[in-house]
Design a protein around this motif. Structure first.
Motif, mmCIF file in Angstrom:
data_model
loop_
_atom_site.group_PDB
_atom_site.id
_atom_site.type_symbol
_atom_site.label_atom_id
_atom_site.label_comp_id
_atom_site.label_asym_id
_atom_site.label_seq_id
_atom_site.Cartn_x
_atom_site.Cartn_y
_atom_site.Cartn_z
ATOM 1 N N GLY A 450 0.696 -1.285 0.074
ATOM 2 C CA GLY A 450 0.398 -0.164 0.440
ATOM 3 C C GLY A 450 0.506 1.554 0.198
ATOM 4 O O GLY A 450 1.157 1.796 0.793
ATOM 5 N N PRO A 451 1.971 1.485 -0.728
ATOM 6 C CA PRO A 451 2.350 2.653 -0.734
ATOM 7 C C PRO A 451 1.526 3.720 -0.816
ATOM 8 O O PRO A 451 2.737 5.029 -0.876
ATOM 9 N N ASP A 452 0.820 3.866 -1.577
ATOM 10 C CA ASP A 452 -0.206 5.070 -1.327
ATOM 11 C C ASP A 452 -0.440 5.917 -0.307
ATOM 12 O O ASP A 452 -1.252 7.045 0.224
ATOM 13 N N GLU A 453 -0.490 4.871 0.492
ATOM 14 C CA GLU A 453 -0.727 4.484 2.234
ATOM 15 C C GLU A 453 0.146 5.501 3.244
ATOM 16 O O GLU A 453 0.641 6.090 4.022
ATOM 17 N N ALA A 454 1.287 5.974 2.066
ATOM 18 C CA ALA A 454 2.925 6.681 3.145
ATOM 19 C C ALA A 454 2.618 7.985 3.630
ATOM 20 O O ALA A 454 2.045 9.073 2.872
ATOM 21 N N VAL A 455 2.881 7.982 4.451
ATOM 22 C CA VAL A 455 2.817 9.297 5.617
ATOM 23 C C VAL A 455 4.260 10.252 5.074
ATOM 24 O O VAL A 455 5.443 9.906 5.555
ATOM 25 N N THR A 456 4.289 11.068 5.909
ATOM 26 C CA THR A 456 5.759 11.566 6.365
ATOM 27 C C THR A 456 6.478 11.669 7.303
ATOM 28 O O THR A 456 5.831 11.253 8.155
ATOM 29 N N VAL A 457 7.734 12.377 7.535
ATOM 30 C CA VAL A 457 8.420 11.855 8.724
ATOM 31 C C VAL A 457 7.176 12.390 10.320
ATOM 32 O O VAL A 457 7.570 11.725 11.284
ATOM 33 N N LYS A 458 7.176 13.592 9.482
ATOM 34 C CA LYS A 458 6.976 14.640 10.494
ATOM 35 C C LYS A 458 5.397 13.714 11.199
ATOM 36 O O LYS A 458 4.573 14.122 11.999
ATOM 37 N N GLU A 459 4.515 14.027 10.062
ATOM 38 C CA GLU A 459 2.921 13.000 10.606
ATOM 39 C C GLU A 459 3.353 11.837 11.031
ATOM 40 O O GLU A 459 2.152 11.551 12.024
ATOM 41 N N ALA A 460 4.684 11.165 10.721
ATOM 42 C CA ALA A 460 4.412 9.420 11.504
ATOM 43 C C ALA A 460 5.165 9.640 12.980
ATOM 44 O O ALA A 460 4.278 9.783 13.896
ATOM 45 N N LEU A 461 5.677 10.939 13.053
ATOM 46 C CA LEU A 461 5.932 11.298 14.602
ATOM 47 C C LEU A 461 4.685 11.695 15.345
ATOM 48 O O LEU A 461 4.630 11.517 16.786
ATOM 49 N N HIS A 462 4.137 12.616 14.329
ATOM 50 C CA HIS A 462 2.805 13.069 15.288
ATOM 51 C C HIS A 462 2.392 12.114 15.893
ATOM 52 O O HIS A 462 1.525 11.577 16.861
ATOM 53 N N ALA A 463 1.825 11.056 14.910
ATOM 54 C CA ALA A 463 0.964 10.302 15.630
ATOM 55 C C ALA A 463 1.530 8.827 16.982
ATOM 56 O O ALA A 463 0.607 8.736 17.468
ATOM 57 N N TYR A 464 2.760 9.434 16.791
ATOM 58 C CA TYR A 464 3.464 8.679 18.470
ATOM 59 C C TYR A 464 2.786 9.189 19.902
ATOM 60 O O TYR A 464 4.011 9.203 20.664
ATOM 61 N N THR A 465 3.053 11.007 19.413
ATOM 62 C CA THR A 465 3.606 12.035 20.053
ATOM 63 C C THR A 465 2.196 12.769 20.057
ATOM 64 O O THR A 465 1.191 12.197 20.805
ATOM 65 N N VAL A 466 1.575 13.783 19.747
ATOM 66 C CA VAL A 466 0.711 14.349 19.496
ATOM 67 C C VAL A 466 -0.916 13.656 19.647
ATOM 68 O O VAL A 466 -1.507 13.655 20.879
ATOM 69 N N ALA A 467 -0.184 13.029 18.933
ATOM 70 C CA ALA A 467 -2.088 11.551 18.602
ATOM 71 C C ALA A 467 -2.268 10.662 19.071
ATOM 72 O O ALA A 467 -2.747 10.841 19.845
ATOM 73 N N GLY A 468 -0.693 9.975 20.171
ATOM 74 C CA GLY A 468 -0.821 9.473 21.218
ATOM 75 C C GLY A 468 -1.382 10.174 22.499
ATOM 76 O O GLY A 468 -2.476 9.950 22.766
ATOM 77 N N ALA A 469 -1.377 11.362 22.568
ATOM 78 C CA ALA A 469 -1.125 11.856 23.607
ATOM 79 C C ALA A 469 -3.112 12.158 23.917
ATOM 80 O O ALA A 469 -3.774 11.815 24.675
ATOM 81 N N TYR A 470 -3.367 12.739 22.550
ATOM 82 C CA TYR A 470 -4.895 13.045 22.533
ATOM 83 C C TYR A 470 -5.978 11.563 22.618
ATOM 84 O O TYR A 470 -7.118 11.788 22.879
ATOM 85 N N ALA A 471 -5.767 10.274 21.348
ATOM 86 C CA ALA A 471 -6.194 9.646 22.250
ATOM 87 C C ALA A 471 -6.018 8.628 23.516
ATOM 88 O O ALA A 471 -7.271 8.696 23.717
ATOM 89 N N CYS A 472 -5.190 8.765 24.147
ATOM 90 C CA CYS A 472 -4.957 8.642 25.777
ATOM 91 C C CYS A 472 -5.179 9.266 26.486
ATOM 92 O O CYS A 472 -5.829 9.835 27.879
ATOM 93 N N ARG A 473 -5.922 10.779 26.016
ATOM 94 C CA ARG A 473 -7.137 11.988 26.836
ATOM 95 C C ARG A 473 -6.391 12.478 27.903
ATOM 96 O O ARG A 473 -5.939 13.391 29.014
ATOM 97 N N TRP A 474 -4.398 12.657 27.377
ATOM 98 C CA TRP A 474 -3.137 12.968 27.807
ATOM 99 C C TRP A 474 -2.510 14.562 27.593
ATOM 100 O O TRP A 474 -1.370 14.877 27.694
ATOM 101 N N ASP A 475 -3.639 14.711 26.486
ATOM 102 C CA ASP A 475 -3.151 16.555 25.435
ATOM 103 C C ASP A 475 -2.591 17.574 25.740
ATOM 104 O O ASP A 475 -2.292 18.141 25.707
ATOM 105 N N ASP A 476 -3.185 17.638 27.409
ATOM 106 C CA ASP A 476 -3.299 18.474 28.414
ATOM 107 C C ASP A 476 -1.517 18.809 28.994
ATOM 108 O O ASP A 476 -1.234 19.635 29.213
#
Length: 525
Positions: A450-476
């Motif tokens: 699924g090469p069309d599903e590739a994301v950028t490095v910054k988007e991937a890092l976002h998934a493991y930081t900002v988005a992870g905090a949001y998903a776990c309700r830790w974003d504050d």
């Protein structure tokens, strides 16, 4: 006066208002400022990072700490490629245990053998012990006659291979693990996570379900906390089957709950209750993920964990009871069930900030993407599944469906929160290696998935930081290196955004800090 000031660093804050910094100040475990706001302030300790890269601590939003630790301490057949080799490991493990005891053996995967082992084969090497040969997916196990004879006749199995609920029935035959055993396993895994830059995790199901290790499992985490042995932040998902019907006040609107009405949010910065984990289907490795069309070359479409209406009712009741929901749905048929139930739940009691999640989202059709977005449901994916198992998964999905697996770009383009996680120990748990796959979208053999599903490095890092905090309700309090948030961060030997993507997974984790204090240094514990 600051407690600590980091200086001479490339700090990727993941905060768009101040994306890159050179200096960072810490006071009592919190970030108090960046660059000129702290550069001139006195500090008890100044750490010159000599140009190293700093990122927010990675958040693994779906992990199995206990299972990983227990697996590390058990016999493991994962390196074996022939049935005789597997049986030799099983026999050695059985003979090392007292007669009549249970014997856990991990790492079983029938795909390497070309077939499943049988109960008769286990009988020849178990010497009367109750061998539980755990499938690497967590969705099945092979057992011999010593276990089958204890199970009710109506529990289904295929010559000793138990899947899903039948496997859970076998687990219930034995005493649960002790709190001390669970605590030791969790501590072991937590320290491995820290060595890979992970500072916070969501444990994906305690107390019940397929992987419940004890009905009093929460006590093991409290034991670790009391003893000062909990080295990272843990959010616990309660298994859906731990909810009980209750005769509460009708106006409370809570049809089912944990004792005392506990729900998402209870706890503190170190240990808390997160989402309610609800299984709807199985897994692709065991061919039990529920699909709308058969696995390629077969008539099988996997299976749901229960009657669809019963599963939907549990999802709705969990929502009404105030829980955030983490719905395990790997196949697209399971995702349909989950989305339908979540839509019904929101219609009954709208909760715009519920932040419900679908765990895995392993096969998502194009028509399902807008539904994720419309319902505000996040996708918690495991990118390294396709690195480790992508060749097999692509084969059993076929060329049309293979690009729909463990999506990245498709979710982001539809405005869906894309969250990275590992499902450790099913496969590699290192976030940097997952980030590399999200960018490259190639299996371990180099085959594009699924090469069309590739994301950028910054988007991937976002998934493991900002988005992870949001998903776990830790974003504050987590996800970015922003003043006021926790000083949880990782020091890397290179900048993931500045190297060739093929090198990201090999970047050294120099040190991991939690609460502004080093939890690891020099890549060791």
């Amino acid at each position: 006066m600051l407690c600590t000031r980091l200086t001479n660093a490339r700090i990727l804050t993941m905060d768009p208002d101040h994306p890159v910094a050179r200096d960072l100040g810490i006071w009592r475990g919190r970030i108090v400022g960046l660059d000129e706001a702290v550069t001139a302030l006195p500090a008890r300790e100044v750490i010159d990072l000599q140009g190293a890269t700093v990122l927010p601590g990675f958040i693994d939003s779906h992990v199995h700490l206990t299972w990983t630790g227990l697996k590390a301490a058990s016999a493991d057949v994962a390196p074996c490629l022939r049935a005789a080799e597997v049986l030799a490991v099983v026999e050695a493990a059985a003979l090392a245990r007292p007669a009549g005891s249970w014997v856990d053996v991990m790492g079983y995967d029938q795909r390497a053998l070309g077939r499943h082992l049988t109960a008769a084969e286990l009988d020849r090497v178990s010497h009367g012990r109750k061998v539980f040969l755990m499938h690497d997916s967590g969705h099945g196990a092979v057992v011999g006659s010593a276990v089958l004879d204890l199970l009710p006749a109506e529990v289904p199995h295929e010559d000793g291979f138990l899947v899903e609920g039948a496997m859970a029935a076998a687990r219930r035959l034995r005493l649960p693990y002790s709190q001390a055993e669970i605590a030791d396993a969790v501590e072991h895994t937590a320290r491995v996570c820290l060595s890979e830059g992970v500072t916070a995790v969501a444990e994906a199901g305690i107390g019940g379900g397929l992987l419940g290790n004890s009905p009093v499992e929460l006590g093991a985490y409290q034991l670790l906390r009391d003893q000062g042995r909990l080295p990272l932040r843990v959010q616990l998902m309660a298994a859906g089957d731990t909810l009980r019907p209750l005769a509460g006040h009708a106006d409370d609107g809570i049809p089912r709950a944990l004792d005392l009405g506990l729900r998402t949010g209870f706890g503190d910065d170190w240990l808390s209750l997160g989402a309610l984990k609800i299984y709807t289907d199985g897994g692709m490795m065991a061919r039990t993920a529920a699909l709308t069309e058969p696995y390629a070359g077969t008539d099988g479409t996997g299976r749901l964990q229960d009657d669809p209406e019963q599963l939907a009712a549990l999802i709705v009741d969990g929502h009404l009871a105030g829980w955030q929901l983490a719905v395990h749905a790997i196949g697209d048929r399971a995702a349909d069930l989950a989305l339908d139930a979540l839509e019904r739940a929101q219609a009954l009691r709208p909760r715009p900030d519920a932040r419900h999640r679908i765990e895995h989202a392993g096969l998502i059709r194009p028509d399902q993407l807008p539904r994720f977005a419309r319902l505000g449901v996040g996708a918690v994916v495991q990118p390294t599944f396709l690195y480790s198992f992508g060749d097999d998964y692509a084969r059993v999905m076929g060329p049309e469906r293979a690009p729909w697996m463990y999506r990245g770009r498709g979710f982001l383009d539809h405005g869906v929160t894309l969250v990275g996680s590992s499902d450790r120990p099913v496969t590699d748990g290192a976030p940097l290696r997952a980030v590399q796959f999200m960018v490259e979208r190639a299996s371990s053999s180099g085959t594009p998935i699924g090469p069309d599903e590739a994301v950028t490095v910054k988007e991937a890092l976002h998934a493991y930081t900002v988005a992870g905090a949001y998903a776990c309700r830790w974003d504050d309090s987590a996800g970015s290196l922003t003043p006021g948030k926790r000083a949880d961060f990782v020091v890397l030997g290179d900048d993931p955004c500045g190297v060739d993507p093929s090198r990201i997974g090999g970047i050294e984790v120099v040190a991991t800090y939690v609460d502004g204090r080093p939890a690891t240094e020099g890549g060791t514990l």
